[in-house]
Motif scaffolding. Structure first.
Motif, short mmCIF file in Angstrom:
data_model
loop_
_atom_site.label_atom_id
_atom_site.label_comp_id
_atom_site.label_asym_id
_atom_site.label_seq_id
_atom_site.Cartn_x
_atom_site.Cartn_y
_atom_site.Cartn_z
N TYR A 230 0.81 -1.23 0.00
CA TYR A 230 0.00 0.00 0.00
C TYR A 230 0.84 1.29 0.00
CZ TYR A 230 -2.63 3.90 1.87
OH TYR A 230 -3.14 5.15 2.06
N SER A 243 -4.59 2.44 -4.29
CA SER A 243 -4.94 2.76 -2.91
C SER A 243 -6.22 1.99 -2.58
CB SER A 243 -5.13 4.26 -2.73
OG SER A 243 -6.24 4.71 -3.48
N SER A 244 -6.66 2.10 -1.33
CA SER A 244 -7.75 1.19 -0.91
C SER A 244 -9.11 1.55 -1.51
CB SER A 244 -7.86 1.21 0.61
OG SER A 244 -8.44 2.44 1.05
N LYS A 245 -9.34 2.84 -1.77
CA LYS A 245 -10.65 3.32 -2.24
C LYS A 245 -11.76 3.06 -1.21
CE LYS A 245 -8.67 4.19 -6.31
NZ LYS A 245 -7.38 3.52 -6.25
N SER A 247 -12.63 5.19 0.97
CA SER A 247 -13.12 6.48 1.46
C SER A 247 -14.63 6.72 1.28
CB SER A 247 -12.33 7.63 0.83
OG SER A 247 -12.34 7.54 -0.57
N TYR A 346 -14.36 10.85 -8.13
CA TYR A 346 -13.21 10.42 -7.33
C TYR A 346 -11.93 11.04 -7.88
CZ TYR A 346 -9.76 7.66 -4.88
OH TYR A 346 -8.70 7.29 -4.09
N ASN A 349 -5.35 10.92 -4.00
CA ASN A 349 -4.86 11.90 -3.04
C ASN A 349 -3.81 12.81 -3.70
OD1 ASN A 349 -4.65 12.93 -0.26
ND2 ASN A 349 -2.57 12.15 -0.41
N ASP A 380 -16.71 10.66 -2.00
CA ASP A 380 -16.31 10.38 -0.62
C ASP A 380 -16.30 11.65 0.23
OD1 ASP A 380 -14.00 11.82 -1.30
OD2 ASP A 380 -12.71 10.06 -1.37
N ASP A 382 -16.38 14.26 2.82
CA ASP A 382 -16.57 14.25 4.27
C ASP A 382 -16.20 15.65 4.73
OD1 ASP A 382 -16.45 12.75 7.07
OD2 ASP A 382 -14.74 14.11 6.90
N ASN A 389 -8.38 19.25 4.85
CA ASN A 389 -7.29 19.14 3.88
C ASN A 389 -7.15 20.40 3.04
OD1 ASN A 389 -5.73 16.49 3.63
ND2 ASN A 389 -7.81 15.73 3.92
C1 FAD Z 1 -7.83 18.91 -0.98
C2 FAD Z 1 -8.19 17.55 -0.43
C3 FAD Z 1 -9.51 17.22 -0.16
C4 FAD Z 1 -9.84 15.96 0.37
N1 FAD Z 1 -11.17 15.66 0.63
C5 FAD Z 1 -11.50 14.47 1.18
C6 FAD Z 1 -12.85 14.15 1.48
O1 FAD Z 1 -13.77 14.94 1.29
N2 FAD Z 1 -13.12 12.92 1.99
C7 FAD Z 1 -12.11 12.00 2.25
O2 FAD Z 1 -12.41 10.90 2.71
N3 FAD Z 1 -10.84 12.31 2.02
C8 FAD Z 1 -10.48 13.49 1.48
N4 FAD Z 1 -9.17 13.77 1.21
C9 FAD Z 1 -8.12 12.84 1.67
C10 FAD Z 1 -7.66 11.75 0.67
O3 FAD Z 1 -7.30 12.35 -0.54
C11 FAD Z 1 -8.72 10.68 0.43
O4 FAD Z 1 -9.18 10.17 1.66
C12 FAD Z 1 -8.16 9.51 -0.35
O5 FAD Z 1 -7.63 9.95 -1.57
C13 FAD Z 1 -9.27 8.50 -0.60
O6 FAD Z 1 -8.82 7.41 -1.37
P1 FAD Z 1 -8.53 6.02 -0.67
O7 FAD Z 1 -9.70 5.57 0.13
O8 FAD Z 1 -8.06 5.09 -1.72
O9 FAD Z 1 -7.35 6.39 0.32
P2 FAD Z 1 -6.20 5.49 0.96
O10 FAD Z 1 -4.91 6.06 0.54
O11 FAD Z 1 -6.42 4.06 0.71
O12 FAD Z 1 -6.34 5.80 2.52
C14 FAD Z 1 -7.15 5.01 3.39
C15 FAD Z 1 -8.15 5.90 4.11
O13 FAD Z 1 -7.46 6.83 4.94
C16 FAD Z 1 -8.17 8.07 4.97
N5 FAD Z 1 -7.30 9.14 4.47
C17 FAD Z 1 -6.25 9.02 3.63
N6 FAD Z 1 -5.65 10.22 3.44
C18 FAD Z 1 -6.35 11.11 4.18
C19 FAD Z 1 -6.23 12.50 4.40
N7 FAD Z 1 -5.25 13.24 3.85
N8 FAD Z 1 -7.14 13.09 5.19
C20 FAD Z 1 -8.14 12.40 5.77
N9 FAD Z 1 -8.29 11.07 5.61
C21 FAD Z 1 -7.41 10.44 4.81
C22 FAD Z 1 -9.40 7.91 4.08
O14 FAD Z 1 -10.50 7.56 4.88
C23 FAD Z 1 -9.00 6.75 3.17
O15 FAD Z 1 -10.11 6.01 2.70
C24 FAD Z 1 -8.82 15.02 0.66
C25 FAD Z 1 -7.49 15.36 0.37
C26 FAD Z 1 -7.17 16.60 -0.17
C27 FAD Z 1 -5.73 16.92 -0.46
#
Ligand code: FAD
Length: 475
Positions: A230, A243-245, A247, A346, A349, A380, A382, A389
């Protein structure tokens, strides 16, 4: 005969749902209800609507899935339209409930709704709020939320040292509900929304609901065995598994972070424990951090100067903003990401960081406009993760440094073959990667050779982006 209303909010699940479990334990019968609130699909104060079709579809699917799961346990999920204070209090009185159980969240509108429901209930009906959406429970934190550090790393060290993570709770075996009109789950058309586009370039066909969320965990962690890499892959841009997706399911509460944590620990016992497996938990800690930060700072997060009162000069230039939002800046790495967001709901990050930085650093447009645009489109979305962020990126939030992302450097680093930009901007196909990321550098004869007319096939850059990054770099 005790009856309790269970108001489902961003906790559309049966596994590890302490609110539902507490209600079932305390009452003979429960009345699970989802409230479809028209205010949640109004316009944000910055213009864009709060709820776009990607997230709306995901939410409706999640509600339908929850209804199926409750029916499979002998009960019913009731669906009502209106403002929660009216709907929940009237329903509670109608069924003669002695209590209302609901998830509580730290963000402004959600808090206001909680308080409005509480205030609308007659004295004889008690309100039980449960905090259920983070890995750590606020009562277990070594420092109460009001006093926590505003910087992530010290906070993380403090909690990782000795804060327990509570075990997830099993789903109830049966759910007893009274005979009432169930109410229909609305369609997108009922909400005044169109079906979102189905684009086969989407990283995943996100389907709402606890069932689909658990399937995704099964696929990502167990079948495709991706947790072991990961950390190495998480900066990817293309495909389902970089990534996990998780969110969208976490945001709607279809999955509980504690349940995911337990799966990670099981994977570590049964397959491998390494830096990559830890890193998923590390990211979940970022998620927790923003939730607790909102509990601490509340509405200050939504102000121009943020929680640190940082004065910056923001442009409120609608045309600049529009070009960014529509993916027409003329900077391919930015535009590709913005188009992916709009088409699929979607964004990786890495993509989010780059487009946010481009808006606030290179274009100097009010960061809240960008956050509101994400609010509309993200599947996603939140409140705390998004606005937290964005504030971070704008330099007015937590941990903020005055750094910016050089999107050209980022494009070369993370999209060296320009596969990502050409996926979303087919007009740039066939260009050598350096030009695909900088089409303005093409000479006239090269433009003819590659069949690309700037301003026709693809926009000219809206600013001199190379000069701008030199300026930002202090050059
Ligand atoms: C400008 C901006 C806006 C964002 N808006 C959101 C949003 O509205 N909702 C959201 O869930 N995430 C947001 N993120 C954080 C992050 O980009 C996403 O959680 C992530 O890309 C979701 O994909 P994933 O589940 O594959 O993440 P993975 O990389 O697999 O991470 C696992 C989990 O960790 C959490 N996570 C990871 N990075 C962050 C982070 N920086 N902040 C908070 N939680 C995180 C999420 O719940 C995610 O599902 C934002 C980031 C930025 C830079």
């Amino acid at each position: 005969m005790e009856t309790a209303v269970v108001w489902f909010r961003d906790d559309l699940r049966l596994t590890d749902n302490p609110t539902l479990t507490a209600a079932i334990e305390a009452a003979d019968e429960v009345v699970p209800v989802v409230v479809v609130d028209p205010r949640r699909r109004g316009d944000t104060r910055y213009g864009p609507p709060k709820l776009g079709s990607h997230r709306a579809r995901f939410r409706l699917e999640s509600v339908r899935d929850l209804r199926e799961s409750i029916r499979a346990r002998g009960g019913e999920l009731f669906v009502r339209e209106g403002e929660p204070a009216t709907v929940v209090s009237e329903l509670a009185e109608e069924v003669g409930a002695s209590a209302v159980y609901a998830q509580t969240k730290p963000t402004t509108e959600e808090r206001a709704d909680t308080e409005a429901v509480r205030a609308a209930l007659p004295d004889e009906i008690t309100f039980h709020g449960h905090w259920t959406h983070t890995l750590y429970h606020p009562e277990d934190l070594p420092t109460p939320v009001e006093g926590i550090d505003d910087t992530f790393t010290p906070w993380r060290h403090e909690v990782e040292d000795d804060t327990p993570i509570r075990d997830p709770i099993d789903p109830p075996e049966s759910i007893r509900t009274p005979e009432l009109e169930p109410g229909d789950v609305p369609t997108l058309a009922d909400l005044g929304l169109e079906e979102p586009p189905d684009d086969d370039r989407a990283v995943l066909a996100f389907e709402g609901g606890e069932t689909a969320g658990k399937r995704r965990v099964e696929a990502y962690i167990w079948e495709r065995d991706r947790l072991r890499t990961y950390k190495q892959t998480r900066n990817g841009l293309l495909g389902a598994d970089y990534s996990s997706k998780f969110s969208p399911w976490l945001a709607a509460g279809c999955l509980s972070p504690r349940w995911i944590y337990r799966e990670v620990r099981r994977y570590e016992r049964e397959r491998v424990a390494n830096e990559d497996t830890y890193w998923l938990v590390f990211e979940l800690l970022w998620r927790d951090f923003f939730q607790f930060q909102f509990a601490k700072h509340g509405g200050a997060f939504f102000t121009e100067t943020g929680i640190r009162d940082v004065e910056k000069r923001w442009r409120r230039d609608r045309e600049r903003f529009r070009r960014w939002a529509d993916g027409e800046t003329g900077v391919p790495f930015v535009d590709a990401n913005m188009r992916e967001l709009e088409r699929t709901g979607y964004l990786s990050n890495r993509g989010r960081q780059n487009v946010a930085s481009f808006l606030v650093d290179a274009l100097e447009v009010d960061w809240r406009w960008g956050a509101a645009h994400f609010e509309t489109h993200l599947v996603d979305y939140d409140v705390a993760s998004n606005w937290g962020n964005w504030a971070y990126q704008a330099g007015v939030g937590n941990d903020s440094r005055d750094g910016h992302f050089d999107v050209l450097w980022q494009a070369d680093r993370y999209d060296p073959d320009a596969e990502y930009v050409t996926t979303w901007l087919p007009a740039l196909e066939g260009l050598p990667p350096e030009y695909a990321h900088r089409p303005w550098r093409l000479e006239a004869d090269e433009r003819t050779e590659y069949g690309l007319e700037l301003g026709v096939d693809y926009p000219r850059p809206m600013i001199d982006v190379e000069a701008r990054f030199e300026e930002l770099d202090g050059g």
